[in-house]
Write a protein that holds these residues in place. Structure first.
Motif, PDB file in Angstrom:
ATOM      1  N   VAL A 175       0.860  -1.190   0.000  1.00 46.75           N
ATOM      2  CA  VAL A 175       0.000   0.000   0.000  1.00 46.75           C
ATOM      3  C   VAL A 175       0.892   1.234   0.000  1.00 46.75           C
ATOM      4  O   VAL A 175       1.648   1.468   0.946  1.00 46.75           O
ATOM      5  CB  VAL A 175      -0.928   0.022   1.226  1.00 46.75           C
ATOM      6  N   GLU A 185      -5.299   6.026   3.895  1.00 44.62           N
ATOM      7  CA  GLU A 185      -5.699   5.188   5.037  1.00 44.62           C
ATOM      8  C   GLU A 185      -6.998   5.695   5.651  1.00 44.62           C
ATOM      9  O   GLU A 185      -7.898   4.917   5.980  1.00 44.62           O
ATOM     10  CB  GLU A 185      -4.585   5.172   6.090  1.00 44.62           C
ATOM     11  N   GLU A 186      -7.110   7.001   5.796  1.00 42.44           N
ATOM     12  CA  GLU A 186      -8.294   7.581   6.422  1.00 42.44           C
ATOM     13  C   GLU A 186      -9.536   7.415   5.535  1.00 42.44           C
ATOM     14  O   GLU A 186     -10.644   7.175   6.027  1.00 42.44           O
ATOM     15  CB  GLU A 186      -8.064   9.066   6.711  1.00 42.44           C
TER      16      GLU A 186
END
Length: 474
Positions: free
Chosen positions: A145, A152-153
């Motif tokens: 990733v 991520e959020e």
């Protein structure tokens, strides 16, 4: 402390091959697997579910788009929940072959949990430490990733999570145009999503032969939107949507998507092994380099599958497992050869690859010949109304096949004959001597091989000699 002839860390394709092979030959074997079920990524989040997923998408696409030519109308919509329920059924059937009971019945001691080295001969699982004369690392890899601001959020999918989803996104962003990215992008588009693929490279399928990648790119561009030479810079979640800033060839542009699928490569599962305690060296990316016998720098510790960074394919892991069994159990100095490793990209049509490309042959200074046939010239594909594709075989000056490439419906199946021929050092002319049933998809191979004889027999001096022979003696 329990002692074993072989400890295997990882219950995927490679690890299971070593475990069953070593146990069958009489070795005392311990198998360690971190997940609840054996089978590894291939069975649970990779090869098996993705192919079931792709097949479901292909069937829907065919029903919607081909039925109209036969006077039918197809209506209705599907959901990811329905598709993934079908995917799970495929996994469950194959899981029976990789059940715990099957391997424990062989006399293998099965440990569930993370295996961590405590020395070059000992491994800790939970609070139990075991000893192995030889140890095989087969822990595989996981999705990489990238560190994109806000990703991520905002949330994202990977190949590990897409098969658990229930709702089909209307607008889908896919980051990465490698094999995983293209396969899943194509499937999602056929299920009904509008798919945009972002790729940093200037072209698609750069590892494939240029003739193949050209045809594949044109086909994929009909169903997918590609942003090449582009990079995702930031993601923000607003009102249930994902606003994405993308650098498109040097210009920042904003897009809105419902979901994001990350498919930019793999990272090895070596970070929890505590390899430093065993003295095993890793490269800068965390892979465990091996020699041609698949030994790490610590000679009684082997690494197979994705973890060694060579070829991230299940069939390669299995073959490496067979090689390791001979080295570890029998002491036979068996070397792993990667000369005829094939791979398939399961877009539609499929892309088949074995050996080197024409560009690689040219760069290596090899004197080569190319034999190429369009599927438009193969009667079975004409009958199927499915002629998009070609076969291309590259030979050296002696007629030995050094590369074979194809794109076409089912090419991953009907090109297998070429792998057998290359493995057994057969020449392209030998393929022409086979009798292929008519009409058959594999006749594409025969048509390609026939070009070799046409070049040898029907040009140059031979026709002149036969003409003279016929005139005077026949």
């Amino acid at each position: 402390m329990k002692k074993y002839d072989v400890i295997i860390i990882g219950g995927g394709a490679g690890g299971l091959t070593v475990a069953s092979g070593a146990s069958s030959l009489g070795a005392k074997v311990a198998l360690i697997e971190k997940e609840q079920n054996l089978g590894g990524d291939c069975l649970h989040v990779g090869c098996v579910p993705s192919k079931a997923f792709i097949q479901a998408a292909k069937e829907l696409y065919t029903a919607r788009n081909k039925a109209t030519s036969l006077g039918l109308t197809v209506s209705g919509e599907t959901t990811l929940k329905q598709v993934n329920e079908r995917v799970k059924k495929s996994i469950d059937v194959i899981q029976e072959h990789d059940s715990d009971e099957r391997f424990t019945s062989m006399g293998i001691d099965l440990y569930k949990g993370y295996g961590r080295f405590t020395s070059d001969h000992t491994v800790l699982i939970h609070n139990e430490e075991i000893y192995g004369k030889r140890i095989v690392i087969a822990t595989g890899s996981r999705p990489f990733v990238p560190p994109i601001k806000g990703l991520e959020e905002a949330g994202y999918w990977t190949n590990e999570t897409i098969f658990k989803q229930e709702h089909l996104p209307k607008e889908l962003l896919v980051i990465g145009a490698g094999p995983i990215g293209l396969e899943l992008s194509h499937a999602m588009a056929r299920l009904g999503s509008n798919v945009t693929v972002v790729e940093r490279a200037p072209t698609l399928l750069s590892k494939e032969d240029s003739d193949i990648s050209h045809v594949a790119s044109k086909n994929l561009e009909r169903e997918l939107t590609f942003l090449l030479e582009s990079e995702v810079k930031e993601v923000k979640r607003e009102n249930g949507k994902k606003n994405v800033m993308i650098d498109v060839k040097g210009t920042m542009k904003q897009f809105t998507f419902d979901e994001i699928l990350v498919a930019v490569g793999r990272t090895p599962n070596s970070d929890k092994l505590q390899l430093e305690r065993a003295g095993v060296q890793m490269d800068e990316k965390g892979f465990v380099p091996t020699n041609d016998r698949l030994q790490s720098n610590v000679k009684h510790i082997y690494a197979i599958g994705d973890i060694n960074g060579k070829y991230p394919f299940t069939h390669v892991a299995g073959e490496e497992g067979k090689t390791v069994v001979q080295n570890v159990v029998l002491g036979i100095p068996k070397k792993m050869s990667y000369n005829e490793i094939p791979w398939i990209i399961y877009t539609d049509p499929e892309i088949f690859h074995v050996g080197i490309t024409e560009a690689e042959a040219k760069n290596k200074g090899i004197e080569y010949s190319v034999y190429k046939v369009s599927l438009e010239d193969v009667d079975r594909f004409v009958a199927d109304h499915d002629t998009s594709g070609l076969v291309k075989i590259i030979t050296n000056s002696k007629g030995n096949m050094i590369g074979a490439h194809a794109i076409g419906n089912g090419s991953g199946d009907w090109m297998q004959t070429v792998i057998f021929a290359m493995k057994n050092k057969k020449k392209i002319g030998d393929l022409s001597q086979m009798i292929f049933p008519y009409p058959n998809h594999a006749a594409a191979i025969q048509r390609t091989a026939d070009l070799y004889w046409r070049e040898k027999l029907f040009s140059g001096i031979i026709p002149k000699l036969t003409k003279t022979y016929i005139k005077w003696f026949r």
